[in-house]
Design a protein around this motif. Structure first.
Motif, PDB file in Angstrom:
ATOM      1  N   ARG A 135       0.989  -1.494  -0.019  1.00 25.16           N
ATOM      2  CA  ARG A 135       0.253   0.032  -0.055  1.00 25.16           C
ATOM      3  C   ARG A 135       0.851   1.262  -0.073  1.00 25.16           C
ATOM      4  N   SER A 136       0.318   2.335  -0.132  1.00 24.74           N
ATOM      5  CA  SER A 136       1.192   3.605  -0.369  1.00 24.74           C
ATOM      6  C   SER A 136       1.153   4.195   1.188  1.00 24.74           C
ATOM      7  N   ARG A 137       2.117   4.863   1.394  1.00 23.13           N
ATOM      8  CA  ARG A 137       2.428   5.802   2.717  1.00 23.13           C
ATOM      9  C   ARG A 137       1.283   7.134   2.407  1.00 23.13           C
ATOM     10  N   SER A 138       0.904   7.318   1.387  1.00 23.14           N
ATOM     11  CA  SER A 138       0.204   8.458   1.241  1.00 23.14           C
ATOM     12  C   SER A 138      -1.220   8.292   1.475  1.00 23.14           C
ATOM     13  N   ASP A 139      -1.633   7.074   1.548  1.00 28.64           N
ATOM     14  CA  ASP A 139      -2.918   6.720   2.078  1.00 28.64           C
ATOM     15  C   ASP A 139      -3.303   7.109   3.339  1.00 28.64           C
ATOM     16  N   ILE A 140      -2.116   7.344   4.129  1.00 31.41           N
ATOM     17  CA  ILE A 140      -2.425   7.605   5.338  1.00 31.41           C
ATOM     18  C   ILE A 140      -2.365   9.174   5.862  1.00 31.41           C
ATOM     19  N   GLU A 141      -3.047   9.517   6.768  1.00 32.19           N
ATOM     20  CA  GLU A 141      -3.193  10.759   7.353  1.00 32.19           C
ATOM     21  C   GLU A 141      -3.251  10.650   8.894  1.00 32.19           C
ATOM     22  N   ILE A 142      -2.250  11.291   9.585  1.00 29.86           N
ATOM     23  CA  ILE A 142      -2.134  11.329  10.912  1.00 29.86           C
ATOM     24  C   ILE A 142      -2.623  12.766  11.510  1.00 29.86           C
TER      25      ILE A 142
END
Length: 157
Positions: free
Chosen positions: A39-46
């Protein structure tokens, strides 16, 4: 007609800032595992909140935007001597479950509370490592539930 399912998923990770050094281990390991499974790290918002009690309402607000396919809640709730930590953790988990059921959006919990925690090097190191494990498990569970929901949506169509 064959339906295609998008693999692009947006994940909100809400992290409490109490014991940030421990909580951040789960967040980082989630992100590492998320990318390790393709999966892509850009999928995640912290998203940061002050403490665990703020997580359910914030999850509900984020889900209401329609921008997220899942939410991951991360907190380390310890007995501070003022009230029982298990009450706080239970309240947070009950709230998260209610939000999940009311909105139909998966919420994964890395809200953990130990029976005994002291701010010693040994305990901190132990729980940092434990949160690494829990972050990896949450990433795998998140991918699995999103895939299961995608299959369900395709079969309904």
């Amino acid at each position: 007609m064959l339906q295609t399912v998008s693999t692009q998923k947006r994940i909100a990770i809400i992290r409490a800032r109490w014991h940030a050094n421990i909580v951040d281990e789960a967040v980082q390991s989630f992100a590492d595992e998320w990318t390790a499974i393709g999966r892509s790290r850009s999928d995640i918002e912290i998203i940061d909140v002050p403490g665990a009690l703020e997580i359910p309402l914030h999850a509900q607000s984020l889900i209401a935007t329609g921008s997220y396919d899942a939410v991951v809640a991360c907190a380390f709730v310890v007995d501070g001597g003022i009230y029982r930590h298990d009450f706080v953790a239970g309240t947070v988990l009950d709230g998260l479950m209610r939000v999940q059921l009311d909105t139909g959006t998966p919420i994964l919990s890395v809200v953990l509370t130990p029976h005994h925690f002291q701010e010693t090097e040994v305990h901190v190191r132990f729980f940092e490592q434990h949160f690494v494990t829990k972050g990896k498990e949450a990433a795998a569970a998140c991918a699995a539930i999103l895939e299961a929901r995608a299959r369900l949506m395709v079969s309904v169509m």
